[in-house]
Design a protein around this motif. Structure first.
Motif, short mmCIF file in Angstrom:
data_model
loop_
_atom_site.label_atom_id
_atom_site.label_comp_id
_atom_site.label_asym_id
_atom_site.label_seq_id
_atom_site.Cartn_x
_atom_site.Cartn_y
_atom_site.Cartn_z
N LEU A 196 13.49 44.51 13.73
CA LEU A 196 12.21 43.90 12.93
C LEU A 196 12.61 43.61 11.76
CD1 LEU A 196 9.38 42.58 13.34
CD2 LEU A 196 8.70 44.92 12.86
N SER A 197 12.22 42.40 11.14
CA SER A 197 12.42 41.80 9.82
C SER A 197 10.94 41.48 9.34
CB SER A 197 13.03 40.74 9.57
OG SER A 197 14.59 40.91 9.62
N VAL A 198 10.67 42.41 8.06
CA VAL A 198 9.59 42.26 7.36
C VAL A 198 9.47 41.27 6.22
CG1 VAL A 198 7.60 43.47 6.40
CG2 VAL A 198 8.85 44.58 7.88
N LEU A 199 8.90 40.00 6.18
CA LEU A 199 9.17 39.02 5.22
C LEU A 199 8.32 39.58 4.04
CD1 LEU A 199 10.32 36.51 4.08
CD2 LEU A 199 8.31 35.33 5.20
N CYS A 200 8.86 39.82 2.82
CA CYS A 200 8.09 40.58 1.90
C CYS A 200 8.10 39.50 0.39
CB CYS A 200 8.88 41.88 1.33
SG CYS A 200 8.57 43.03 2.69
N ASP A 201 8.21 38.32 0.58
CA ASP A 201 8.30 37.32 -0.30
C ASP A 201 6.95 37.31 -1.03
OD1 ASP A 201 7.11 36.08 1.83
OD2 ASP A 201 8.25 34.00 1.42
N GLN A 202 5.83 37.83 -0.38
CA GLN A 202 4.56 37.65 -1.15
C GLN A 202 3.97 38.87 -1.73
OE1 GLN A 202 1.70 35.72 1.54
NE2 GLN A 202 2.65 33.88 1.87
N LEU A 203 4.66 40.00 -1.83
CA LEU A 203 4.43 41.20 -2.34
C LEU A 203 4.94 41.14 -3.60
CD1 LEU A 203 5.42 43.77 0.35
CD2 LEU A 203 3.10 42.92 -0.35
#
Length: 225
Positions: A196-203
């Motif tokens: 699974l990949s977690v997209l963290c660009d908004q953190l």
């Protein structure tokens, strides 16, 4: 930041259906693909729905000698978009790759749990946690215990909950994430492997702290961005 709502829960069910197609998709052990290089990548599609380049988690852009599209990767369904994948390839030179195969990697954004929503952390087996260059993606390799539920409407649910940020005395900020897992009363007869990949660009943070409940107890992994 999105909240965990019935709509998001419905999407999570779809994610698990996608995960079922990607179990063991990133095995770099011995076998017919053991001499082939493998990377997690972003695949941008052009106006015709063809992916002609791949951007690896190390930030390298590879020109593909043959494009990936719905004809040879059924999950590539839209033009002018990005897909997350595990790409197996032969490296022709520093910027060119010959694709061998590609598997879709489900991707989630961290969500905020509503106050009246129960936080479920049924245990999993955690194999690995690592981040892409710059911390855009947090990647998780894990095992779920399951059974033959092909005739059942029960679906396990996976999400990643953003529990807030912590600011340290030096001004650095750590985002606290926790893995959400609902076993959904599915019998635990055998283990299946998933990525699974977690997209963290908004953190907005300098590091990410992930907490996962496992059969061996709670595990915490902290990664710098």
């Amino acid at each position: 930041m999105m909240r965990l709502t019935p709509i998001v829960l419905s999407l999570l069910g779809m994610v698990l259906l996608t995960v079922a197609c990607t179990k063991d998709s990133y095995n770099q052990g011995t076998g017919e693909l053991s001499l082939v290089q493998a990377d997690f990548v972003e695949l941008p599609t052009n106006s015709e729905g063809f992916a002609t380049t791949a951007v690896t988690d190390n930030g390298n852009t590879l020109q593909l000698t043959s494009s990936l599209h719905q004809g040879n990767a059924s999950w590539i369904a839209k033009a002018d978009t990005f897909y997350r994948a595990a790409l197996y390839y032969n490296k022709v030179d520093e910027s060119t790759a010959q694709p061998v195969s590609a598997s879709s990697i489900p991707t989630l954004r961290p969500v905020v749990l509503k106050e009246d929503e129960p936080m479920l952390t049924h245990p999993i087996t955690l194999e690995s946690v690592w981040s892409s260059k710059g911390g855009k993606y947090l990647n998780i390799g894990f095992y779920l215990k399951t059974s033959d539920t092909s005739s059942s409407e029960l679906k396990q649910t996976i999400s990643v909950i953003h529990e807030g940020n912590v600011t340290h005395p030096d001004g650095k900020v750590t985002a606290h994430l926790r893995l959400y897992h609902d076993q959904a009363d599915i019998p635990q007869y055998y283990s299946s492997k998933y990525y699974l990949s977690v997209l963290c660009d908004q953190l907005t943070c300098d590091s990410i702290r992930l907490t996962v409940n496992t059969y061996d107890g709670e595990i915490i992994r902290t990664l710098k961005r």
